[in-house]
Design a protein around this motif. Structure first.
Motif, short mmCIF file in Angstrom:
data_model
loop_
_atom_site.label_atom_id
_atom_site.label_comp_id
_atom_site.label_asym_id
_atom_site.label_seq_id
_atom_site.Cartn_x
_atom_site.Cartn_y
_atom_site.Cartn_z
N GLN A 17 -43.58 8.50 15.57
CA GLN A 17 -43.45 10.01 15.65
C GLN A 17 -42.50 11.08 16.38
OE1 GLN A 17 -47.56 10.00 15.51
NE2 GLN A 17 -47.84 10.70 12.92
N LYS A 18 -43.34 9.86 17.74
CA LYS A 18 -42.17 11.34 18.63
C LYS A 18 -40.20 11.06 18.76
CE LYS A 18 -41.86 12.00 23.59
NZ LYS A 18 -42.32 11.26 25.42
N ALA A 19 -40.19 9.38 18.28
CA ALA A 19 -38.77 9.68 18.34
C ALA A 19 -38.46 10.14 17.14
CB ALA A 19 -38.81 7.89 17.60
N ALA A 20 -38.99 10.02 15.52
CA ALA A 20 -38.20 10.52 14.53
C ALA A 20 -37.76 12.12 14.77
CB ALA A 20 -39.57 10.32 13.63
N LYS A 21 -39.15 12.72 15.60
CA LYS A 21 -39.05 14.07 15.25
C LYS A 21 -38.01 14.70 17.36
CE LYS A 21 -43.58 16.22 15.57
NZ LYS A 21 -44.83 16.31 16.20
N LEU A 22 -37.22 13.47 17.64
CA LEU A 22 -36.53 13.67 18.92
C LEU A 22 -34.69 13.52 18.40
CD1 LEU A 22 -38.13 11.69 21.97
CD2 LEU A 22 -36.52 14.23 21.88
N LEU A 23 -35.08 12.66 16.98
CA LEU A 23 -33.99 13.15 15.72
C LEU A 23 -33.54 13.97 15.09
CD1 LEU A 23 -34.49 8.73 14.73
CD2 LEU A 23 -32.60 10.16 16.66
N GLY A 24 -34.66 14.75 14.88
CA GLY A 24 -34.52 15.92 13.95
C GLY A 24 -35.58 15.76 13.35
N ALA A 25 -36.90 14.80 12.79
CA ALA A 25 -37.37 15.65 11.98
C ALA A 25 -38.43 16.54 12.22
CB ALA A 25 -38.67 13.88 11.68
N LYS A 26 -38.50 17.91 11.96
CA LYS A 26 -39.75 18.81 11.49
C LYS A 26 -41.08 18.38 11.89
CE LYS A 26 -36.81 21.83 10.27
NZ LYS A 26 -35.60 22.74 10.80
N ALA A 27 -41.67 17.51 11.23
CA ALA A 27 -42.94 16.90 10.92
C ALA A 27 -43.28 15.28 11.01
CB ALA A 27 -43.38 17.92 10.20
N THR A 28 -44.19 15.09 10.87
CA THR A 28 -44.52 13.44 11.53
C THR A 28 -46.23 13.60 10.29
OG1 THR A 28 -45.56 13.60 13.66
CG2 THR A 28 -42.70 12.34 12.51
N PRO A 29 -46.01 14.05 9.49
CA PRO A 29 -47.81 13.81 8.81
C PRO A 29 -47.84 12.77 8.40
CG PRO A 29 -46.05 14.63 6.71
CD PRO A 29 -45.03 14.90 8.78
N THR A 30 -49.00 12.65 8.61
CA THR A 30 -49.70 11.36 8.00
C THR A 30 -49.62 10.79 6.57
OG1 THR A 30 -52.18 12.78 8.07
CG2 THR A 30 -51.60 11.67 10.03
N SER A 31 -49.69 11.62 5.32
CA SER A 31 -49.75 11.36 4.37
C SER A 31 -48.76 12.07 3.80
CB SER A 31 -50.75 12.06 3.72
OG SER A 31 -50.56 13.41 3.78
N VAL A 32 -48.46 11.78 2.49
CA VAL A 32 -46.41 11.16 1.62
C VAL A 32 -47.50 12.73 0.46
CG1 VAL A 32 -45.72 10.18 0.06
CG2 VAL A 32 -46.17 9.21 2.11
N SER A 33 -46.10 13.76 0.35
CA SER A 33 -46.44 14.47 -0.39
C SER A 33 -44.69 14.50 -1.06
CB SER A 33 -46.84 15.87 -0.20
OG SER A 33 -46.14 16.58 1.02
N LYS A 34 -45.47 15.80 -2.24
CA LYS A 34 -43.50 16.24 -2.19
C LYS A 34 -42.78 16.39 -2.05
CE LYS A 34 -44.54 16.36 -7.20
NZ LYS A 34 -44.64 16.77 -8.26
N SER A 35 -42.98 17.02 -0.42
CA SER A 35 -42.25 17.24 0.38
C SER A 35 -42.10 16.61 1.40
CB SER A 35 -42.85 19.04 1.51
OG SER A 35 -44.45 18.21 1.85
N THR A 36 -42.03 15.44 1.74
CA THR A 36 -41.50 14.61 2.72
C THR A 36 -40.59 14.26 1.95
OG1 THR A 36 -44.16 13.24 2.52
CG2 THR A 36 -42.37 11.92 3.05
N ASN A 37 -39.28 13.69 3.63
CA ASN A 37 -38.08 13.49 3.68
C ASN A 37 -37.96 11.79 3.22
OD1 ASN A 37 -38.60 16.38 5.35
ND2 ASN A 37 -36.93 16.09 3.29
N ILE A 38 -38.79 11.46 4.36
CA ILE A 38 -38.44 9.79 3.89
C ILE A 38 -40.04 9.03 4.39
CG2 ILE A 38 -37.93 9.31 6.39
CD1 ILE A 38 -35.87 7.56 5.66
N VAL A 39 -40.09 7.65 4.08
CA VAL A 39 -41.27 7.17 4.71
C VAL A 39 -40.60 5.74 5.33
CG1 VAL A 39 -43.29 5.80 3.89
CG2 VAL A 39 -42.74 8.02 2.87
N VAL A 40 -41.06 5.16 5.93
CA VAL A 40 -40.43 4.96 7.26
C VAL A 40 -41.96 3.33 6.57
CG1 VAL A 40 -40.12 3.69 9.21
CG2 VAL A 40 -39.65 6.01 8.75
N VAL A 41 -41.45 2.75 6.62
CA VAL A 41 -42.64 1.21 5.90
C VAL A 41 -42.42 0.00 6.94
CG1 VAL A 41 -43.23 0.04 3.91
CG2 VAL A 41 -42.16 1.44 3.33
N GLY A 42 -43.92 -0.34 7.44
CA GLY A 42 -44.09 -1.63 8.12
C GLY A 42 -44.79 -2.84 7.95
N GLU A 43 -44.90 -3.14 8.62
CA GLU A 43 -46.11 -4.46 8.35
C GLU A 43 -47.27 -4.19 7.72
OE1 GLU A 43 -46.27 -6.94 11.47
OE2 GLU A 43 -44.03 -6.98 11.58
#
Length: 76
Positions: A17-43
């Motif tokens: 989450q910290k890295a995403a913010k350093l890369l320009g993400a305005k927020a890293t919410p814990t849930s998906v909504s229509k305002s989500t820009n991208i979802v990172v899918v791990g294991e």
């Protein structure tokens, strides 16, 4: 807005989450909504991945995310 689902090898959720913010993400919410820009899918990414697909939200694999982080935010 970047949402993470599943585990990302070699990095904790808070570090990701910290890295995403350093890369320009305005927020890293814990849930998906229509305002989500991208979802990172791990294991074992599950419900959030399915939600992203149903909303038509772009998905990035954990490997793609860690490669991007390493490329743009080198540790040394």
């Amino acid at each position: 807005r970047v949402v993470f689902t599943g585990s990302i090898p070699g990095i904790s959720r808070s570090e990701a989450q910290k890295a995403a913010k350093l890369l320009g993400a305005k927020a890293t919410p814990t849930s998906v909504s229509k305002s989500t820009n991208i979802v990172v899918v791990g294991e074992k990414g599950g419900k959030k991945w399915e939600q992203a697909q149903s909303f038509g939200i772009p998905v990035m694999t954990a490997e793609e995310f860690t490669s991007l982080v390493e490329e743009i935010l080198p540790t040394k």
